[in-house]
Design an enzyme around this catalytic site. Sequence first.
Site, short mmCIF file in Angstrom:
data_model
loop_
_atom_site.label_atom_id
_atom_site.label_comp_id
_atom_site.label_asym_id
_atom_site.label_seq_id
_atom_site.Cartn_x
_atom_site.Cartn_y
_atom_site.Cartn_z
N MET A 1 -12.02 -4.76 4.60
CA MET A 1 -11.21 -3.85 5.41
C MET A 1 -11.02 -4.47 6.79
O MET A 1 -12.00 -4.85 7.44
CB MET A 1 -11.88 -2.49 5.56
CG MET A 1 -11.83 -1.59 4.33
SD MET A 1 -10.18 -1.35 3.61
CE MET A 1 -9.25 -0.64 4.95
N ASP B 1 -4.35 4.12 -2.58
CA ASP B 1 -5.51 4.54 -1.80
C ASP B 1 -5.91 5.96 -2.16
O ASP B 1 -5.18 6.91 -1.86
CB ASP B 1 -5.16 4.51 -0.30
CG ASP B 1 -5.00 3.09 0.21
OD1 ASP B 1 -5.96 2.33 0.12
OD2 ASP B 1 -3.89 2.76 0.69
N MET C 1 -11.63 5.31 -1.90
CA MET C 1 -12.35 5.61 -0.66
C MET C 1 -13.00 6.97 -0.84
O MET C 1 -12.64 7.95 -0.18
CB MET C 1 -11.39 5.60 0.52
CG MET C 1 -11.09 4.22 1.03
SD MET C 1 -9.65 4.19 2.09
CE MET C 1 -8.40 4.02 0.85
N HIS D 1 -7.82 1.53 -4.79
CA HIS D 1 -8.84 1.44 -3.74
C HIS D 1 -9.45 2.84 -3.58
O HIS D 1 -8.84 3.73 -3.00
CB HIS D 1 -8.14 0.96 -2.46
CG HIS D 1 -9.01 0.87 -1.26
ND1 HIS D 1 -8.50 0.69 0.01
CD2 HIS D 1 -10.35 0.92 -1.11
CE1 HIS D 1 -9.49 0.64 0.88
NE2 HIS D 1 -10.63 0.79 0.23
N SER E 1 0.83 -1.20 0.00
CA SER E 1 0.00 0.00 0.00
C SER E 1 0.87 1.25 0.00
O SER E 1 1.55 1.55 0.98
CB SER E 1 -0.92 0.00 1.22
OG SER E 1 -1.67 1.19 1.22
N HIS F 1 -0.87 -1.18 -4.52
CA HIS F 1 -2.17 -0.75 -3.98
C HIS F 1 -2.15 0.77 -3.76
O HIS F 1 -1.28 1.29 -3.07
CB HIS F 1 -2.40 -1.48 -2.66
CG HIS F 1 -3.72 -1.21 -2.01
ND1 HIS F 1 -4.86 -1.92 -2.32
CD2 HIS F 1 -4.08 -0.31 -1.05
CE1 HIS F 1 -5.86 -1.48 -1.58
NE2 HIS F 1 -5.42 -0.50 -0.80
N ASP G 1 -7.03 -5.61 3.92
CA ASP G 1 -6.30 -4.34 3.95
C ASP G 1 -6.42 -3.72 5.34
O ASP G 1 -7.53 -3.42 5.79
CB ASP G 1 -6.91 -3.42 2.88
CG ASP G 1 -6.22 -2.08 2.75
OD1 ASP G 1 -5.17 -1.89 3.36
OD2 ASP G 1 -6.76 -1.24 2.00
N MET H 1 -8.42 8.90 -1.35
CA MET H 1 -9.37 9.34 -0.30
C MET H 1 -9.84 10.75 -0.59
O MET H 1 -9.05 11.58 -1.05
CB MET H 1 -8.68 9.34 1.06
CG MET H 1 -8.08 8.01 1.45
SD MET H 1 -7.25 8.20 3.05
CE MET H 1 -6.42 6.63 3.15
C1 DX5 Z 1 -6.31 2.40 4.93
C2 DX5 Z 1 -5.78 1.99 3.59
C3 DX5 Z 1 -4.70 0.99 3.66
C4 DX5 Z 1 -3.50 1.40 4.47
C5 DX5 Z 1 -3.05 0.16 5.19
O1 DX5 Z 1 -7.50 3.08 4.77
O2 DX5 Z 1 -6.82 1.46 2.78
O3 DX5 Z 1 -4.32 0.51 2.37
O4 DX5 Z 1 -2.43 1.92 3.73
O5 DX5 Z 1 -2.05 0.49 6.07
P1 DX5 Z 1 -1.41 -0.54 7.10
O6 DX5 Z 1 -0.95 -1.73 6.32
O7 DX5 Z 1 -0.29 0.26 7.69
O8 DX5 Z 1 -2.49 -0.86 8.10
ZN ZN Z 2 -6.34 0.46 0.85
#
Ligand code: DX5
Ligand code: ZN
Length: 214
Positions: A135, A33, A66, A64, A6, A31, A173, A35
């Site tokens: 999640m 993210d 969000m 991903h 990630s 991956h 994740d 947001m």
């Molecule tokens: C959180 C993200 C994850 C995050 C995971 O909302 O979707 O992908 O980077 O981080 P770790 O592996 O540090 O929990």
């Molecule tokens: Zn993620």
Amino acid sequence: MIVSPSFLAANFGHVAREIEMINESEADWLHLDIMDGVFVPNISFGFPVLEAIAKRTQKPLDVHLMTVNPEKYISRLAKLEVAIANVHYEACPHLNRVISEIHESGMNAAVTLNPSTPVCMLEDVIQDLDMVLLMTVNPGFGGQKFIEHSIDKVKALKELINRTGSKALIQVDGGVNAETAPRLAEAGVDVLVAGSFIFDNRYPKARIRDLKAL
Ligand code: DX5
Ligand code: ZN
């Protein structure tokens, strides 16, 4: 095991170096993210950064989303040749339509469930999915503590997939580390996303290798 580091946990002062590390590693995917500060209480990065990462990385992109209204971004993801477009169940009142749009755009379709959303909510779309992301923390931040109930959810999802003959992969994740990863593998996970476990370590490629071996 399929491993998808990630990028949220990467050192953003050295983005090119971090992508180089991923390219050289045994990671299967990358991956990313996205947001929006609305669906989750945090903002990460958007399309300008995503485009720059897409240009440099040799790994398939696992995006991903969000965000609210994730359908707004499907065509832009397809233009970047993203491999997997992942939308949240909780952000899509018309999930069936969104999944079709992702497939029509030539990408694999994945749906994510928040920790509070039960697996049975996917009963009517599971056959159409390439992957389900459970999640294992509340989305929005890296480095959080793994939610134990997730192990039972992985088993419930595995059961649903087997019962329906779906080809969906099971991805998790949040809070994936040396202690939780083997238990997740045992429960039936196909794809591990890991952020801080990989990027906050002195030997990130070795940590990727550890997860690959599960
Ligand atoms: C959180 C993200 C994850 C995050 C995971 O909302 O979707 O992908 O980077 O981080 P770790 O592996 O540090 O929990
Ligand atoms: Zn993620």
